[in-house]
Write a protein that holds these residues in place. Structure first.
Motif, mmCIF file in Angstrom:
data_model
loop_
_atom_site.group_PDB
_atom_site.id
_atom_site.type_symbol
_atom_site.label_atom_id
_atom_site.label_comp_id
_atom_site.label_asym_id
_atom_site.label_seq_id
_atom_site.Cartn_x
_atom_site.Cartn_y
_atom_site.Cartn_z
ATOM 1 N N ARG A 143 0.845 -1.192 0.000
ATOM 2 C CA ARG A 143 0.000 0.000 0.000
ATOM 3 C C ARG A 143 0.878 1.238 0.000
ATOM 4 O O ARG A 143 1.873 1.307 0.732
ATOM 5 N N ILE A 144 0.489 2.243 -0.778
ATOM 6 C CA ILE A 144 1.301 3.452 -0.876
ATOM 7 C C ILE A 144 1.277 4.245 0.428
ATOM 8 O O ILE A 144 2.172 5.049 0.693
ATOM 9 N N ARG A 145 0.283 4.001 1.271
ATOM 10 C CA ARG A 145 0.238 4.709 2.547
ATOM 11 C C ARG A 145 1.438 4.331 3.415
ATOM 12 O O ARG A 145 1.822 5.110 4.297
ATOM 13 N N VAL A 146 2.032 3.163 3.182
ATOM 14 C CA VAL A 146 3.241 2.765 3.914
ATOM 15 C C VAL A 146 4.354 3.764 3.618
ATOM 16 O O VAL A 146 5.016 4.271 4.537
ATOM 17 N N GLY A 147 4.563 4.061 2.345
ATOM 18 C CA GLY A 147 5.572 5.047 1.965
ATOM 19 C C GLY A 147 5.222 6.440 2.442
ATOM 20 O O GLY A 147 6.099 7.214 2.838
ATOM 21 N N MET A 148 3.935 6.789 2.404
ATOM 22 C CA MET A 148 3.502 8.117 2.863
ATOM 23 C C MET A 148 3.778 8.303 4.352
ATOM 24 O O MET A 148 4.275 9.356 4.775
ATOM 25 N N LEU A 149 3.466 7.289 5.138
ATOM 26 C CA LEU A 149 3.677 7.391 6.584
ATOM 27 C C LEU A 149 5.165 7.496 6.912
ATOM 28 O O LEU A 149 5.563 8.295 7.773
ATOM 29 N N LEU A 150 6.005 6.703 6.239
ATOM 30 C CA LEU A 150 7.441 6.771 6.510
ATOM 31 C C LEU A 150 8.007 8.121 6.062
ATOM 32 O O LEU A 150 8.801 8.738 6.796
ATOM 33 N N THR A 151 7.613 8.581 4.874
ATOM 34 C CA THR A 151 8.094 9.875 4.381
ATOM 35 C C THR A 151 7.682 10.996 5.319
ATOM 36 O O THR A 151 8.499 11.856 5.692
ATOM 37 N N LEU A 152 6.413 10.997 5.717
ATOM 38 C CA LEU A 152 5.910 12.029 6.625
ATOM 39 C C LEU A 152 6.625 11.952 7.972
ATOM 40 O O LEU A 152 7.007 12.975 8.547
ATOM 41 N N GLY A 153 6.838 10.733 8.453
ATOM 42 C CA GLY A 153 7.525 10.559 9.735
ATOM 43 C C GLY A 153 8.949 11.078 9.693
ATOM 44 O O GLY A 153 9.410 11.742 10.639
ATOM 45 N N LEU A 154 9.667 10.801 8.603
ATOM 46 C CA LEU A 154 11.045 11.268 8.476
ATOM 47 C C LEU A 154 11.109 12.791 8.336
ATOM 48 O O LEU A 154 12.007 13.438 8.893
ATOM 49 N N LEU A 155 10.169 13.378 7.606
ATOM 50 C CA LEU A 155 10.117 14.839 7.485
ATOM 51 C C LEU A 155 9.824 15.485 8.841
ATOM 52 O O LEU A 155 10.428 16.510 9.199
ATOM 53 N N MET A 156 8.924 14.890 9.595
ATOM 54 C CA MET A 156 8.610 15.416 10.925
ATOM 55 C C MET A 156 9.793 15.251 11.877
ATOM 56 O O MET A 156 10.046 16.120 12.725
ATOM 57 N N LEU A 157 10.528 14.155 11.726
ATOM 58 C CA LEU A 157 11.723 13.958 12.549
ATOM 59 C C LEU A 157 12.765 15.025 12.231
ATOM 60 O O LEU A 157 13.407 15.574 13.149
ATOM 61 N N ALA A 158 12.935 15.334 10.951
ATOM 62 C CA ALA A 158 13.872 16.387 10.555
ATOM 63 C C ALA A 158 13.445 17.734 11.136
ATOM 64 O O ALA A 158 14.285 18.517 11.614
ATOM 65 N N PHE A 159 12.133 18.007 11.124
ATOM 66 C CA PHE A 159 11.616 19.252 11.698
ATOM 67 C C PHE A 159 11.877 19.297 13.210
ATOM 68 O O PHE A 159 12.297 20.333 13.748
ATOM 69 N N SER A 160 11.661 18.182 13.888
ATOM 70 C CA SER A 160 11.889 18.120 15.333
ATOM 71 C C SER A 160 13.352 18.357 15.667
ATOM 72 O O SER A 160 13.681 19.085 16.618
ATOM 73 N N LEU A 161 14.238 17.752 14.881
ATOM 74 C CA LEU A 161 15.671 17.952 15.104
ATOM 75 C C LEU A 161 16.070 19.401 14.849
ATOM 76 O O LEU A 161 16.925 19.956 15.552
ATOM 77 N N MET A 162 15.442 20.020 13.859
ATOM 78 C CA MET A 162 15.728 21.429 13.571
ATOM 79 C C MET A 162 15.320 22.314 14.746
ATOM 80 O O MET A 162 16.052 23.236 15.132
ATOM 81 N N ILE A 163 14.171 22.030 15.336
ATOM 82 C CA ILE A 163 13.727 22.786 16.509
ATOM 83 C C ILE A 163 14.705 22.595 17.666
ATOM 84 O O ILE A 163 15.043 23.543 18.393
ATOM 85 N N SER A 164 15.192 21.367 17.824
ATOM 86 C CA SER A 164 16.170 21.094 18.891
ATOM 87 C C SER A 164 17.444 21.906 18.676
ATOM 88 O O SER A 164 18.020 22.452 19.624
ATOM 89 N N VAL A 165 17.888 21.992 17.416
ATOM 90 C CA VAL A 165 19.089 22.762 17.100
ATOM 91 C C VAL A 165 18.867 24.245 17.373
ATOM 92 O O VAL A 165 19.739 24.940 17.916
ATOM 93 N N ILE A 166 17.690 24.754 17.010
ATOM 94 C CA ILE A 166 17.379 26.164 17.250
ATOM 95 C C ILE A 166 17.373 26.470 18.747
ATOM 96 O O ILE A 166 17.890 27.509 19.194
ATOM 97 N N ARG A 167 16.813 25.548 19.528
ATOM 98 C CA ARG A 167 16.815 25.734 20.990
ATOM 99 C C ARG A 167 18.237 25.747 21.524
ATOM 100 O O ARG A 167 18.588 26.580 22.365
ATOM 101 N N ALA A 168 19.057 24.826 21.033
ATOM 102 C CA ALA A 168 20.442 24.767 21.493
ATOM 103 C C ALA A 168 21.226 25.994 21.038
ATOM 104 O O ALA A 168 22.145 26.444 21.725
#
Length: 359
Positions: free
Chosen positions: A31-56
């Motif tokens: 199912r293509i939703r498998v790829g969508m969920l992983l892609t979205l999850g990785l993009l959100m992880l990158a965003f979370s890490l960016m926020i962590s860097v900004i805080r630091a």
């Protein structure tokens, strides 16, 4: 404090999306939703890490400078990557024509490459449209739809990569080989690759203490073909030393969905529904979509993919992506329709504000 809350919330939401991906992947990889969920999850992880860097960065000057440097690299590399992609697609079209001939189906990489440069041209010329502010909203609308289609393409590629990582193992009762075009009454190199991959699986199981799987060669006769694809595949297998009694012909199908459905019917009749195991063989670029059609046909089977010449892959993946878009066209039309409606409402609101100010 606000950044801390956003950071914790983003990490929590990322974990939830990645957990949903794991559940979806384990339930059904086709199912293509498998790829969508992983892609979205990785993009959100990158965003979370960016926020962590900004805080630091508020506390460590080195991190702040590193963040600015990284942002500059991103700003420079992204345009270069887009330009390089467009140029690479056009160059690939030239190679494809030389090796495969000038055919309409081989124009996809050229078309996409030209569209990329046309899109870049619109963005570059946008600042010079002084006095034509009414064009800004349509350009942003086109950019938004393009971003959506690009995100879907990225999700499709991730889905393909994940599914190509699946490695079905022996023993299996059947190997369904999906047909492709013929050259006269002979299999093409593309189809030969599928057959070789299936034969390798057969030999591997034959070397084990198991009964080797039977071949179900699936493909009908096209209007420009001398014999059916199934008959041509049978002849090839016989030449490779596969016993005739180990080959079953399915020579009525004209597309991948019928390949799966008609082959399933043959296997059901011979072994009983749900009382056998099987794999299907196709090219690596076609593996994911074939898996989707297997699911639609009710066939519990994963695929084994044969390697494809590198120059052929860009055009093939674009063609597969268009087929996936068509398969789920109602969803994509609905999403694009909502985007257009949103921009129409924004345009109406701007018109009302300008009218009110004018009054």
């Amino acid at each position: 404090m606000d950044f801390l809350f956003i950071n914790v919330f983003s990490y929590g939401l990322t974990a939830l999306v990645l957990f949903a991906f794991m559940i979806s992947y384990l339930r059904d990889k086709r199912r293509i939703r498998v790829g969508m969920l992983l892609t979205l999850g990785l993009l959100m992880l990158a965003f979370s890490l960016m926020i962590s860097v900004i805080r630091a960065a508020d506390e460590i000057d080195t991190v702040r400078y590193a963040t600015v440097f990284g942002a500059l690299i991103f700003i420079v590399l992204v345009p270069l990557l887009v330009i390089g992609t467009g140029a690479g697609l056009i160059y690939n079209a030239r190679i494809l024509w030389r090796k495969e001939g000038f055919k309409p189906k081989n124009l996809l990489t050229l078309g996409l490459g030209l569209l990329i440069f046309l899109y870049l041209g619109l963005l570059i010329l946008a600042p010079f449209w002084t006095g034509h502010e009414e064009l800004a909203l349509p350009v942003v609308l086109i950019a938004t739809i393009t971003a959506y289609l690009g995100f879907v393409f990225l999700c499709y590629l991730v889905s393909c990569i994940l599914y190509n990582l699946v490695r079905p193992k022996p023993p299996r009762d059947y190997i369904v080989v999906l047909g492709a075009g013929l050259k006269g009454d002979k299999v093409t190199p593309l189809l030969a690759g599928r057959l070789k991959r299936a034969i390798a699986f057969y030999r591997k199981q034959e070397a084990m203490p198991y009964v080797p799987p039977k071949f179900v060669v699936s493909g009908g006769k096209g209007s420009d073909e001398m014999i059916s694809e199934a008959a041509a595949m049978r002849n090839y297998l016989l030449e490779q030393g596969i016993p005739d009694e180990w080959i079953i012909l399915e020579d009525r199908s004209v597309n991948t969905l019928q390949n799966m459905a008609f082959s399933k019917k043959i296997m059901d009749e011979e072994s009983g529904e749900g009382r056998y195991t099987c794999v299907f063989a196709t090219n690596n670029f076609h593996l994911f979509r074939a898996g989707v059609y297997a699911r639609k046909a009710g066939l519990k089977a994963d695929g084994i993919g044969s390697k494809t010449a590198f120059y052929y892959l860009p055009n093939a993946f674009i063609r597969e992506y268009i087929a996936i878009l068509s398969m789920y066209r109602k969803w994509h039309i609905a999403v694009i329709g909502l985007i257009v409606l949103m921009f129409a409402l924004i345009a109406l609101a701007l018109w009302w504000v300008n009218r009110s100010v004018g009054v």
